[in-house]
Design an enzyme around this catalytic site. Sequence first.
Site, PDB file in Angstrom:
ATOM      1  N   GLN A 255       0.831  -1.197   0.000  1.00 46.84           N
ATOM      2  CA  GLN A 255       0.000   0.000   0.000  1.00 46.84           C
ATOM      3  C   GLN A 255       0.870   1.252   0.000  1.00 46.84           C
ATOM      4  O   GLN A 255       0.591   2.224  -0.693  1.00 46.84           O
ATOM      5  CB  GLN A 255      -0.901   0.011   1.236  1.00 46.84           C
ATOM      6  CG  GLN A 255      -1.911   1.143   1.251  1.00 46.84           C
ATOM      7  CD  GLN A 255      -2.854   1.076   0.081  1.00 46.84           C
ATOM      8  OE1 GLN A 255      -3.436   0.046  -0.201  1.00 46.84           O
ATOM      9  NE2 GLN A 255      -2.996   2.171  -0.642  1.00 46.84           N
ATOM     10  N   HIS A 258       2.070   2.972  -3.215  1.00 51.62           N
ATOM     11  CA  HIS A 258       1.117   3.667  -4.098  1.00 51.62           C
ATOM     12  C   HIS A 258       1.484   5.135  -4.255  1.00 51.62           C
ATOM     13  O   HIS A 258       1.398   5.698  -5.346  1.00 51.62           O
ATOM     14  CB  HIS A 258      -0.299   3.574  -3.522  1.00 51.62           C
ATOM     15  CG  HIS A 258      -1.092   2.437  -4.093  1.00 51.62           C
ATOM     16  ND1 HIS A 258      -1.446   2.366  -5.416  1.00 51.62           N
ATOM     17  CD2 HIS A 258      -1.607   1.330  -3.515  1.00 51.62           C
ATOM     18  CE1 HIS A 258      -2.143   1.261  -5.627  1.00 51.62           C
ATOM     19  NE2 HIS A 258      -2.247   0.610  -4.494  1.00 51.62           N
ATOM     20  N   GLU A 322     -10.440   1.562   3.273  1.00 54.51           N
ATOM     21  CA  GLU A 322     -10.685   1.230   1.864  1.00 54.51           C
ATOM     22  C   GLU A 322     -10.428  -0.266   1.649  1.00 54.51           C
ATOM     23  O   GLU A 322     -11.250  -0.977   1.086  1.00 54.51           O
ATOM     24  CB  GLU A 322      -9.752   2.054   0.983  1.00 54.51           C
ATOM     25  CG  GLU A 322      -9.858   1.725  -0.501  1.00 54.51           C
ATOM     26  CD  GLU A 322      -8.763   2.383  -1.324  1.00 54.51           C
ATOM     27  OE1 GLU A 322      -8.906   2.392  -2.561  1.00 54.51           O
ATOM     28  OE2 GLU A 322      -7.770   2.868  -0.754  1.00 54.51           O
ATOM     29  N   HIS A 323      -9.269  -0.736   2.094  1.00 61.73           N
ATOM     30  CA  HIS A 323      -8.914  -2.156   2.039  1.00 61.73           C
ATOM     31  C   HIS A 323      -8.713  -2.656   3.460  1.00 61.73           C
ATOM     32  O   HIS A 323      -8.038  -1.995   4.256  1.00 61.73           O
ATOM     33  CB  HIS A 323      -7.606  -2.380   1.274  1.00 61.73           C
ATOM     34  CG  HIS A 323      -7.563  -1.777  -0.090  1.00 61.73           C
ATOM     35  ND1 HIS A 323      -7.002  -0.534  -0.341  1.00 61.73           N
ATOM     36  CD2 HIS A 323      -8.002  -2.240  -1.286  1.00 61.73           C
ATOM     37  CE1 HIS A 323      -7.105  -0.258  -1.635  1.00 61.73           C
ATOM     38  NE2 HIS A 323      -7.702  -1.278  -2.237  1.00 61.73           N
ATOM     39  N   ASP A 356      -6.605  -6.051  -6.169  1.00 66.39           N
ATOM     40  CA  ASP A 356      -6.107  -4.960  -7.009  1.00 66.39           C
ATOM     41  C   ASP A 356      -6.024  -5.381  -8.473  1.00 66.39           C
ATOM     42  O   ASP A 356      -6.143  -4.551  -9.367  1.00 66.39           O
ATOM     43  CB  ASP A 356      -4.713  -4.527  -6.545  1.00 66.39           C
ATOM     44  CG  ASP A 356      -4.775  -3.585  -5.359  1.00 66.39           C
ATOM     45  OD1 ASP A 356      -5.876  -3.125  -5.021  1.00 66.39           O
ATOM     46  OD2 ASP A 356      -3.716  -3.319  -4.765  1.00 66.39           O
ATOM     47  N   HIS A 415     -53.205  17.466  -7.040  1.00 63.32           N
ATOM     48  CA  HIS A 415     -52.862  16.051  -6.888  1.00 63.32           C
ATOM     49  C   HIS A 415     -54.126  15.232  -6.602  1.00 63.32           C
ATOM     50  O   HIS A 415     -54.343  14.168  -7.182  1.00 63.32           O
ATOM     51  CB  HIS A 415     -51.866  15.858  -5.732  1.00 63.32           C
ATOM     52  CG  HIS A 415     -50.446  16.203  -6.067  1.00 63.32           C
ATOM     53  ND1 HIS A 415     -50.049  17.479  -6.386  1.00 63.32           N
ATOM     54  CD2 HIS A 415     -49.318  15.431  -6.134  1.00 63.32           C
ATOM     55  CE1 HIS A 415     -48.746  17.485  -6.621  1.00 63.32           C
ATOM     56  NE2 HIS A 415     -48.277  16.245  -6.483  1.00 63.32           N
TER      57      HIS A 415
END
Length: 427
Positions: A255, A258, A322-323, A356, A415
């Site tokens: 990670q 990245h 996220e993960h 991924d 209506h």
Amino acid sequence: MEILKYPNPEEWAEILKRPALQTENLFGTVQSIIDQVRSEGDKAVLEYESQFDKVTLSSLTVSPEEIEEAENNVSIELKSAIYLAKRNIETFHASQRFEGKKVETMEGVTCWQKAVPIEKVGLYIPGGTAPLFSTVLMLAVPAKIAGCKEIVLCTPPNKEGKIHPAILFAAQLAGVSKIFKIGGVQAIASMAYGTESVPKVYKIFGPGNQYVTAAKQLVSLRDVAIDMPAGPSEVEVLADETANPVFVAADLLSQAEHGADSQAVLVTTSEKLLKEVMYEVERQLGYLPRRELAEKSLKNSKLILVRDMDEAIKLTNKYAPEHLIIETHDYSAVANEVVNAGSVFLGHLTPESAGDYASGTNHTLPTNGYAKAYSGVSLDSFIKKITFQEILPQGLSLIGPAIEVMAANEELDAHKNAVTVRLNTLK
């Protein structure tokens, strides 16, 4: 990496803060680029490509010849891996197809939903520090399965005006309609409003840096839909004493490489594991080609020791990663307690890298705690659901009086009258 031992729940909000993306500070600059692209089209885009991507282009469109050349420049080994990943992504996303059912809510009143693909979608694939051809598959494959008629892709070229061959190969394989050599804010603006070359789309997908994120936020205010709020990527490893420190360190570093603003977090019940992971991170870091980038990311990263698994799960749901990789003895039981996460990886042999690239799940996921309310990209992201209803005479007789009462009490007489005039014809 910062070490935190037995933090009190009152401290959790502070220690779980992400590296801040202050996109609001960029809005003025980004809006001016958007406005110029909107008014000047290709001319503005070409100027910004020269300014930001340092390339002089004669055309924004990738030609068939360039796609053919790219295919010849991708190794057989990589092609084979991309084919495998595409098959798994197709299999998983095809299983998500919506099956609408007609429901008779009461006699003579029938309601149902129909799934309709978004006709035109735009995909943004960053250039940045790595060629993200995997993201092409993650976005284009479900778009194709959904039935989107036009799939437009923008990605920045290099200084020679070329796009990485694997990106072009993946795009062609996944069914992208048109590919353009455009990066950054100008790419988002081009897809949001259209230019002489780039078609206007109805929804934009894909990750990007803080400028791209700001551009997506601005164009989504009133002109085009976007996939989700985005921020720097992140992972949490939730581990106990049974975890392999070599695996955990590798997961954290995968990670960290990245980008400098990525975040990796270890939450563990074992002080012994925490110490072993610290050693392993340093050892493995020395072998990484992207070591400097990973080192910067590790400054945002944390190793957190908690008292027991119950506390670990509560902390995890507060973080909403996220993960999330669960490397514990009873990982299935732990996973059942997880309510906030983008994508979960179970057991000691399931690295985040699988999701991924090639397991089949989508890697476009909510970051920055948005997993508390958002899902990752799925087949549903590329469709819209239209509701239908049909009322027969008996149904109107049964439901009509209730509608009249409700409309009258909301003081919406027109209506009420729309029902009354119909009921009068049934008498």
